[in-house]
Design a protein around this motif. Structure first.
Motif, mmCIF file in Angstrom:
data_model
loop_
_atom_site.group_PDB
_atom_site.id
_atom_site.type_symbol
_atom_site.label_atom_id
_atom_site.label_comp_id
_atom_site.label_asym_id
_atom_site.label_seq_id
_atom_site.Cartn_x
_atom_site.Cartn_y
_atom_site.Cartn_z
ATOM 1 N N GLU A 245 -36.307 -19.200 -0.560
ATOM 2 C CA GLU A 245 -35.125 -20.061 -0.640
ATOM 3 C C GLU A 245 -34.097 -19.689 0.415
ATOM 4 O O GLU A 245 -33.441 -20.563 1.008
ATOM 5 C CB GLU A 245 -34.507 -19.934 -2.039
ATOM 6 N N ARG A 246 -33.965 -18.413 0.690
ATOM 7 C CA ARG A 246 -32.942 -17.940 1.626
ATOM 8 C C ARG A 246 -33.409 -18.021 3.083
ATOM 9 O O ARG A 246 -32.663 -18.465 3.960
ATOM 10 C CB ARG A 246 -32.571 -16.491 1.275
ATOM 11 N N PHE A 247 -34.653 -17.608 3.355
ATOM 12 C CA PHE A 247 -35.090 -17.439 4.745
ATOM 13 C C PHE A 247 -36.201 -18.405 5.173
ATOM 14 O O PHE A 247 -36.568 -18.425 6.342
ATOM 15 C CB PHE A 247 -35.565 -15.996 4.977
ATOM 16 N N GLU B 58 -32.939 -9.850 5.324
ATOM 17 C CA GLU B 58 -31.479 -9.964 5.327
ATOM 18 C C GLU B 58 -30.873 -9.095 6.421
ATOM 19 O O GLU B 58 -29.960 -9.518 7.136
ATOM 20 C CB GLU B 58 -30.930 -9.569 3.959
ATOM 21 N N GLN C 250 -40.755 -17.294 7.682
ATOM 22 C CA GLN C 250 -40.214 -15.946 7.899
ATOM 23 C C GLN C 250 -40.588 -15.013 6.758
ATOM 24 O O GLN C 250 -40.939 -13.847 6.974
ATOM 25 C CB GLN C 250 -38.683 -16.003 8.016
ATOM 26 N N THR C 251 -40.491 -15.525 5.530
ATOM 27 C CA THR C 251 -40.784 -14.688 4.364
ATOM 28 C C THR C 251 -42.245 -14.253 4.361
ATOM 29 O O THR C 251 -42.565 -13.078 4.114
ATOM 30 C CB THR C 251 -40.455 -15.443 3.068
ATOM 31 N N THR D 264 -38.979 -7.692 -2.974
ATOM 32 C CA THR D 264 -37.598 -7.192 -2.897
ATOM 33 C C THR D 264 -37.349 -6.493 -1.569
ATOM 34 O O THR D 264 -36.307 -6.682 -0.931
ATOM 35 C CB THR D 264 -37.324 -6.225 -4.065
ATOM 36 N N GLN E 205 -39.625 -15.783 -4.356
ATOM 37 C CA GLN E 205 -39.070 -17.136 -4.372
ATOM 38 C C GLN E 205 -37.641 -17.154 -3.839
ATOM 39 O O GLN E 205 -37.244 -18.075 -3.120
ATOM 40 C CB GLN E 205 -39.131 -17.692 -5.792
ATOM 41 N N ALA E 206 -36.884 -16.111 -4.175
ATOM 42 C CA ALA E 206 -35.513 -16.017 -3.661
ATOM 43 C C ALA E 206 -35.513 -15.856 -2.145
ATOM 44 O O ALA E 206 -34.674 -16.432 -1.437
ATOM 45 C CB ALA E 206 -34.788 -14.846 -4.311
ATOM 46 N N ALA E 207 -36.479 -15.088 -1.640
ATOM 47 C CA ALA E 207 -36.570 -14.893 -0.189
ATOM 48 C C ALA E 207 -36.927 -16.193 0.512
ATOM 49 O O ALA E 207 -36.380 -16.524 1.575
ATOM 50 C CB ALA E 207 -37.595 -13.807 0.132
ATOM 51 N N SER F 124 -31.421 -10.684 9.786
ATOM 52 C CA SER F 124 -30.666 -11.920 10.024
ATOM 53 C C SER F 124 -29.171 -11.677 10.212
ATOM 54 O O SER F 124 -28.438 -12.590 10.585
ATOM 55 C CB SER F 124 -30.870 -12.892 8.861
ATOM 56 N N PHE G 112 -37.177 -9.086 1.185
ATOM 57 C CA PHE G 112 -35.875 -9.755 1.168
ATOM 58 C C PHE G 112 -34.829 -8.905 1.881
ATOM 59 O O PHE G 112 -34.057 -9.399 2.714
ATOM 60 C CB PHE G 112 -35.451 -10.018 -0.279
#
Length: 474
Positions: free
Chosen positions: A25-27, A68, A31-32, A61, A21-23, A71, A64
């Motif tokens: 939200e970020r990407f 990161e 992409q995730t 994890t 979920q964090a990935a 990116s 992610f």
């Protein structure tokens, strides 16, 4: 085998995990998901081989972390410890804080770039800088493009773009970085090269004879920038060239290259001709860079006679070479610093770095030596030592500045070990760029101002070198 495959989590399960979920939200979901699918392919390979499998959270994890890393910008900040202050490959001049603030302000909102607020109609972007440049140089007019190569190209194309002759001394037909050759740029501009003199000696009579020929459009004087001829030499001063060109009815163009607005001798640096001096000597047009000695963003200035500047601005190429609002804002803020020359060395990073004293830099080297020894011993020896910096970007190529830094050598004398260390330094969170010379890796500290950040950055150096902490092997 089937049991192993059933243990591999689904894409949906990985996406629903906290790290998944964090990935997202970020990407973003697309992409995730693509990253997770690739990792699940690796898990299937591991299952076939009977290797341990990751659970959904572990896969998310890892996804992610990989997203990161992918990116991250390749335009990374580095520690420039090469000893070259204006390093072309590392971006040349650092900008003053007020300049950065001006550029950021221009990013955040619409600006009156080509809008006349008084008249309520379209204006000219050069209006933001023209009066300021003329004030600082003594020129009648001025315009700005995206670098000095563009300034030279545009000037030649405007004045001699249809086969007009451009007289240049053979000793000034230079090649600078990136295979930029003056004869090539003249050809691209549409000018016809007229060489005079020899590599080491050119006389007034050479120019005079060439000016008597047909189809001469200009005389071009070129600063030789990154090389110097010494010994049996002769060159014609700009004041003499201005009279010769004026008598023949053609303009003198003086390409100063790096260009400076102040006399560097004030700070015990060997002086370079200033733009104001070139204008006063009679040049009809002077071209110079914004991101070298001037200490601003990348730009090229053309200053000189008002009617010639007007002709240059009418050239259709000008639009292709113009600068945007960010550089316009940064240039204006940089130029305004020159109105207060007494504080220029404090406020302009280029000049601040060039004028740092050897004693100040040597004290920094002594403070940093223990941290470097702790990171590298016993495989490497580290000592504080004097060294020589240079200005860079073709400016004063034979002149050096007394500096200090850290001299690192491999205990076993191996050149390969030094190369491994240099590579490890480049892999640090903030890459460290030094230079290897005579069996020593030199970290010249002239350009290091973030002492605490540099020490923190060394924390992962041992891991980057791949040595075992228990025995110090590299």
């Amino acid at each position: 085998m089937n049991e192993s495959f059933r243990a591999i989590p689904s894409v949906d399960a990985v996406l629903r995990s906290p790290a998944g979920q964090a990935a997202v939200e970020r990407f973003g979901h697309e992409q995730t998901t693509a990253g997770i699918r690739q990792l699940l392919g690796n898990e299937r390979t591991a299952a076939r081989q009977g290797s341990p499998l990751r659970d959904a959270e572990a896969i998310a994890t890892l996804a992610f972390a990989e997203l990161e890393a992918a990116s991250a910008s390749s335009l990374r900040p580095v520690f420039n410890l090469t000893g070259t202050v204006l390093h072309t490959n590392l971006g040349r001049a650092l900008l003053a804080e007020t300049v950065i603030e001006a550029a950021v302000a221009a990013m955040r909102a619409p600006v009156a770039l080509e809008y006349d607020l008084e008249a309520g109609k379209r204006g000219e972007r050069d209006d933001h800088l023209r009066a300021l440049i003329c004030e600082l140089t003594g020129a009648e007019g001025a315009t700005v493009v995206n670098n000095n190569a563009a300034a030279v190209l545009l000037t030649l194309n405007t004045l001699a773009g249809h086969g007009g002759g451009a007289i240049v001394s053979r000793g000034e037909l230079v090649e600078i970085g990136g295979a930029f050759r003056m004869p090539d740029i003249m050809a691209q501009a549409g000018a016809r090269l007229i060489e005079v003199g020899t590599t080491n000696r050119t006389h007034e009579k050479d120019y005079r004879t060439a000016l008597e020929g047909e189809g001469v459009s200009l005389v071009l004087k070129v600063h030789t920038s990154n090389y110097r001829i010494q010994g049996f030499t002769s060159a014609v001063p700009a004041t003499v060239l201005a009279k010769l060109a004026g008598a023949a009815g053609v303009p003198l163009v003086n390409d100063l290259g790096s260009g400076t607005l102040v006399d560097l001798a004030r700070w015990d640096i060997r002086r370079e001709p200033t733009v104001r001096e070139a204008v006063a000597e009679g040049a009809d047009l002077v071209t110079f860079s914004g991101d070298k000695l001037l200490g601003g963003p990348q730009a090229g200035f053309i200053v000189g006679r008002r009617h010639l500047i007007a002709a240059i601005n009418r050239n259709p190429m000008k639009r292709a070479l113009r600068v945007d609002k960010l550089r316009m804002a940064a240039l204006e803020a940089t130029l305004k610093l020159y109105r207060d020359p007494d504080r220029l060395a404090e406020r302009l990073p280029t000049l601040r770095l060039l004028t740092r004293s050897r004693d100040e830099i040597a004290a920094l080297a002594r403070r940093l030596q223990p941290a470097m020894v702790a990171a590298l011993a016993p495989a490497y020896r580290v000592s504080a030592a004097d060294c020589a910096s240079q200005i860079g970007s073709g400016t004063l190529p034979l002149d050096t500045l007394i500096s200090a830094g850290l001299a690192i050598s491999a205990t076993n004398g191996s050149g390969a070990a030094l190369e491994r260390l240099a590579a490890a330094l480049r892999r640090l969170p903030v890459p460290v760029i030094g230079r290897i010379a005579d069996g020593t890796l030199v970290l010249d500290l002239r350009c290091l101002e973030d002492e605490a950040g540099f020490i923190t950055n060394l924390g992962s150096l041992a891991d980057e070198l791949g040595r075992r902490q228990d025995d110090g092997l590299v």
